[in-house]
Design a protein around this motif. Structure first.
Motif, PDB file in Angstrom:
ATOM      1  N   THR B  65      -8.352  -5.019 -11.770  1.00 49.79           N
ATOM      2  CA  THR B  65      -9.235  -4.025 -11.189  1.00 49.79           C
ATOM      3  C   THR B  65      -8.603  -2.650 -11.353  1.00 49.79           C
ATOM      4  O   THR B  65      -7.415  -2.489 -11.100  1.00 49.79           O
ATOM      5  CB  THR B  65      -9.439  -4.323  -9.694  1.00 49.79           C
ATOM      6  N   PHE B  67      -8.329   1.477 -10.511  1.00 51.67           N
ATOM      7  CA  PHE B  67      -8.640   2.489  -9.504  1.00 51.67           C
ATOM      8  C   PHE B  67      -7.824   3.736  -9.796  1.00 51.67           C
ATOM      9  O   PHE B  67      -6.924   3.729 -10.638  1.00 51.67           O
ATOM     10  CB  PHE B  67      -8.366   1.962  -8.093  1.00 51.67           C
ATOM     11  N   TYR B  78      -4.718  -3.159 -10.881  1.00 51.19           N
ATOM     12  CA  TYR B  78      -4.055  -4.085  -9.972  1.00 51.19           C
ATOM     13  C   TYR B  78      -4.728  -5.443 -10.002  1.00 51.19           C
ATOM     14  O   TYR B  78      -5.857  -5.585 -10.465  1.00 51.19           O
ATOM     15  CB  TYR B  78      -3.978  -3.515  -8.551  1.00 51.19           C
ATOM     16  N   ARG B  80      -6.242  -8.624  -8.179  1.00 49.17           N
ATOM     17  CA  ARG B  80      -6.775  -9.107  -6.904  1.00 49.17           C
ATOM     18  C   ARG B  80      -6.469 -10.584  -6.701  1.00 49.17           C
ATOM     19  O   ARG B  80      -6.528 -11.105  -5.606  1.00 49.17           O
ATOM     20  CB  ARG B  80      -8.298  -8.912  -6.855  1.00 49.17           C
ATOM     21  N   ILE B  83      -3.221 -11.067  -4.671  1.00 41.18           N
ATOM     22  CA  ILE B  83      -2.958  -9.920  -3.798  1.00 41.18           C
ATOM     23  C   ILE B  83      -2.394 -10.325  -2.438  1.00 41.18           C
ATOM     24  O   ILE B  83      -1.687  -9.562  -1.788  1.00 41.18           O
ATOM     25  CB  ILE B  83      -4.235  -9.064  -3.632  1.00 41.18           C
ATOM     26  N   ARG B  84      -2.669 -11.554  -2.021  1.00 40.94           N
ATOM     27  CA  ARG B  84      -2.161 -11.988  -0.726  1.00 40.94           C
ATOM     28  C   ARG B  84      -0.638 -12.097  -0.685  1.00 40.94           C
ATOM     29  O   ARG B  84      -0.028 -12.191   0.370  1.00 40.94           O
ATOM     30  CB  ARG B  84      -2.795 -13.315  -0.324  1.00 40.94           C
ATOM     31  N   ARG B  87       0.526  -6.687  -3.321  1.00 39.84           N
ATOM     32  CA  ARG B  87      -0.230  -6.260  -4.485  1.00 39.84           C
ATOM     33  C   ARG B  87       0.659  -5.941  -5.688  1.00 39.84           C
ATOM     34  O   ARG B  87       1.620  -5.187  -5.581  1.00 39.84           O
ATOM     35  CB  ARG B  87      -1.055  -5.019  -4.119  1.00 39.84           C
ATOM     36  N   CYS B  91       1.856   0.376 -11.227  1.00 41.23           N
ATOM     37  CA  CYS B  91       2.985   1.182 -10.788  1.00 41.23           C
ATOM     38  C   CYS B  91       3.932   0.412  -9.869  1.00 41.23           C
ATOM     39  O   CYS B  91       4.753   0.995  -9.181  1.00 41.23           O
ATOM     40  CB  CYS B  91       2.499   2.454 -10.106  1.00 41.23           C
TER      41      CYS B  91
END
Lengths: 207, 450
Positions: B65, B67, B78, B80, B83-84, B87, B91
């Motif tokens: 994803t 952003f 990043y 998803r 992500i838990r 993240r 960067c």
């Protein structure tokens, strides 16, 4: 579509509005959607501030959702696990701001905090909904409200400064979460002091 | 240095999330003991050079994803998918240990005195042989054959070689069941049980029992990986979990799989195969009965139970036998619950997100509840003596042949009650139902011929 919150695939209902891109496509499934709870009656928020210097700073507050377990879970993932994409869940809620004439001012993050979080959770909500906004405020103190008691929160120092001219402007502040209202009252106070004519606020969640 | 080395050996961890001071980490990076990697990497196998595709270094997910990132001052990707676990983005950095290698313990106490049946013994030896040859092995053993015991000998040999071993499974329930058993058999060995929300361990474990999800956080760590219940959801569907297993092992390490219902893919991958068609107690597998329960959905929507289903439940209640009734969806199950509760108030329902799942199953085992309505979540890993099982809507697509075999495997597991009723209520017989029944009968035949 794959639901942004529960990751299961769902069938999106078809409509002319979606076909002609008037309405944005659904990003979460019906089951997840109904778990959000709208605020029915806007609570009177000014009581706590009567008698303080902030009493008349904020003219009104409107919140969209209540902070139920489901919202806590989703918002946690958005703000602290930094799942930026989840901002899209609330696009329809913020699109109502497209119709208003007032100056839309999001509550900013402290620049240091912004580097840690990599995005501003309030601005992102406006960005994905294509709502134009103006950066008028600057956060001067990098501190979180989390873990403080109500009394501590309400008696903290002012933590905003105004960076551009707001003389006689009508302003709508936008924030994510309204708990005691300290943030919004402080922001409204500095804006009124800088000459703003009217300051109202809209928050995604009312705790 | 010890504690960082212990923790980080074999792991791949978000730099921002390590439990150690950043200055120490940076110090090791300079020495070359820790290597930082970009969280999101260009995919080397990408066809187009102009539009490279990207991939999460930790879980291998390619659907990223984008952003506008304040740290990158521009676009950032990043993941998803994982992500838990914190993240991973363009960067962020992931770190691995590239310093001195930990010398593993080669002395282990083996505290197991159980007996293997002749079939178990044979399969255990075959598996051990594959371990010696370093060839992947598929252990295909029917539900209730006693699969875990077969691993002990092989695990012991590996531990005594000073190698690092992982027993992975898609299900948290299975981790929770396996970990104490292994700890009992290897009382002096440091064993970590890893699953979502498990306590953090700082020391170095030579044996790790983990959900396949947790293997996202390992890289080139294990000399051997055993995947238990290798056909369970979501392992077969989620390709990234298979990626996780292969990433977690060392390049020349092999993966052994253990299951009661191997998919065709698993059968193809395996070099060596052992089959156990008999349960440890020697009794045949219960064969399902097919009973037509036409328009059961309509009945339930009208607030009625189909008479056949009602009679079946009444029978169990009368004989005081615990029962499980499987439903294709949570929705249907919840609709049916009040109807069942009219028969007896002590009937409950359980599904994947139920926080009281463990207790409800325990209550059934202790006969505190008469029966449970459930989804496929209870299809494996649970043992309840004398349980009777019904599947409502066995023809629904969610009930694959392996799911049905696993569900059937709940019946007659204990030696005191080696039989029980297994009914598939259906609205027309599906191919999966036929396949499940045929497979069960085939296992029973093989056993008879022996």
């Amino acid at each position: 579509m794959i639901c942004l919150t529960c990751s299961t695939s769902f069938l999106e209902s078809a409509s002319w509005q979606k076909l002609f891109l008037i309405k944005t496509p659904e990003v979460i499934c019906e089951k997840c959607k109904v778990k959000f709870e709208r605020v029915k009656t806007q609570k009177d928020n000014n009581n706590d501030w009567i008698g303080s210097i902030y009493e008349d700073a904020l003219d009104s507050v409107q919140s969209i959702y209540s902070y139920n377990e489901w919202m806590k879970q989703v918002y946690q993932q958005y703000k602290f696990q930094l799942d930026v994409e989840l901002a899209k869940v609330f696009i329809p809620d913020f699109q109502q701001l497209l119709r208003i004439q007032e100056l839309i001012v999001p509550i900013p993050l402290h620049p240091d905090m912004l580097l840690v979080r990599t995005f501003s959770q309030v601005e992102q909500l406006l960005c994905v909904a294509n709502v134009p906004f103006t950066e008028v405020l600057r956060k001067t103190v990098n501190g979180s409200q989390i873990g403080k008691s109500k009394k501590e929160r309400m008696s903290t120092e002012l933590f905003f400064s105004v960076t551009s001219d707001v003389q006689n402007k009508k302003i709508v502040l936008v924030d994510d979460l309204y708990t005691t209202g300290t943030t919004l009252h402080h922001a409204a106070f500095v804006l009124k002091k800088a000459g703003a004519q009217k300051v109202t606020a809209m928050t995604l969640i009312r705790a | 240095m010890d504690y960082i080395q212990n923790f980080l050996s074999g792991r791949i961890w978000l730099k921002e999330q390590t439990p150690f001071p950043l200055s120490e980490i940076n110090n090791y990076i300079q020495k070359g003991f820790i290597t930082p990697h970009k969280g999101i990497q260009k995919n080397h196998s990408s066809i187009s050079i102009k539009n490279p595709s990207y991939q999460c270094r930790r879980c291998g997910c390619k659907e990223l994803t984008a952003f506008n990132c304040a740290r990158c001052k521009g676009p950032c990707l990043y993941c998803r998918h994982c992500i838990r676990m914190g993240r991973v983005s363009s960067c962020s950095e992931l770190i691995t240990w590239t310093g001195p290698v930990i010398i593993s313990n080669t002395e282990h106490i083996f505290n197991w005195s159980g007996n293997l049946t002749s079939l178990q013994e044979k399969a255990s030896k075959e598996l051990l042989n594959s371990v010696y040859l370093n060839q992947s092995h598929l252990l295909h053993a029917v539900c209730g054959a006693g699969k875990t015991e077969l691993l002990f000998q092989s695990v012991l040999v590996l531990l005594e070689r000073g190698q690092r071993v992982c027993v992975a499974t898609p299900r948290t329930d299975v981790v929770l069941e396996l970990a104490p058993r292994f700890q009992q058999v290897f009382p002096q060995t440091i064993i970590h049980a890893l699953y979502g929300g498990s306590p953090e361990h700082a020391n170095y474990a030579q044996l790790i029992i983990a959900t396949t999800h947790q293997l996202y956080r390992f890289e080139a760590a294990f000399d051997v990986v055993f995947v238990d219940e290798a056909d369970a959801f979501p392992y077969t569907i989620d390709k990234s979990l298979q990626f996780a297993v292969y990433k977690a092992k060392k390049t020349d390490a092999v993966v052994h799989t253990i299951t009661a219902t191997p998919s065709d893919e698993l059968l193809q991958q395996a070099v060596n195969i052992s089959v156990i068609s008999e349960r440890f107690h020697g009794y045949p597998l219960p064969v399902p009965r097919f009973v037509g329960l036409y328009n059961y959905k309509k009945h339930m929507h009208k607030g009625k139970l189909s008479p056949k289903l009602e009679r079946w439940t009444q029978q169990c209640l009368k004989k005081i036998q615990p029962f499980l009734i499987f439903f294709p969806t949570i929705d249907l199950m919840e609709r049916a619950l009040p109807l069942f509760q009219q028969l007896h108030e002590n009937i409950q329902a359980v599904h994947a997100e139920d926080s009281e799942r463990k207790e409800k199953v325990l209550n059934l085992r202790e006969m505190k509840v008469c029966g449970l309505l459930t989804t496929t979540i209870l299809e494996r890993g649970i043992t309840i003596p004398n349980v009777q099982v019904a599947v409502v809507g066995a023809d629904e697509t969610i009930f694959t042949s392996s799911a049905l075999i696993q569900i059937g495997g709940r019946v007659g597991r204990s030696i005191d009650f080696p039989d029980g009723d297994l009914v598939f209520f259906h609205h027309g017989i599906s191919f999966a139902m036929d396949k499940a029944k045929a497979t069960i009968i085939r296992h029973n035949d093989t056993r008879g011929r022996k």
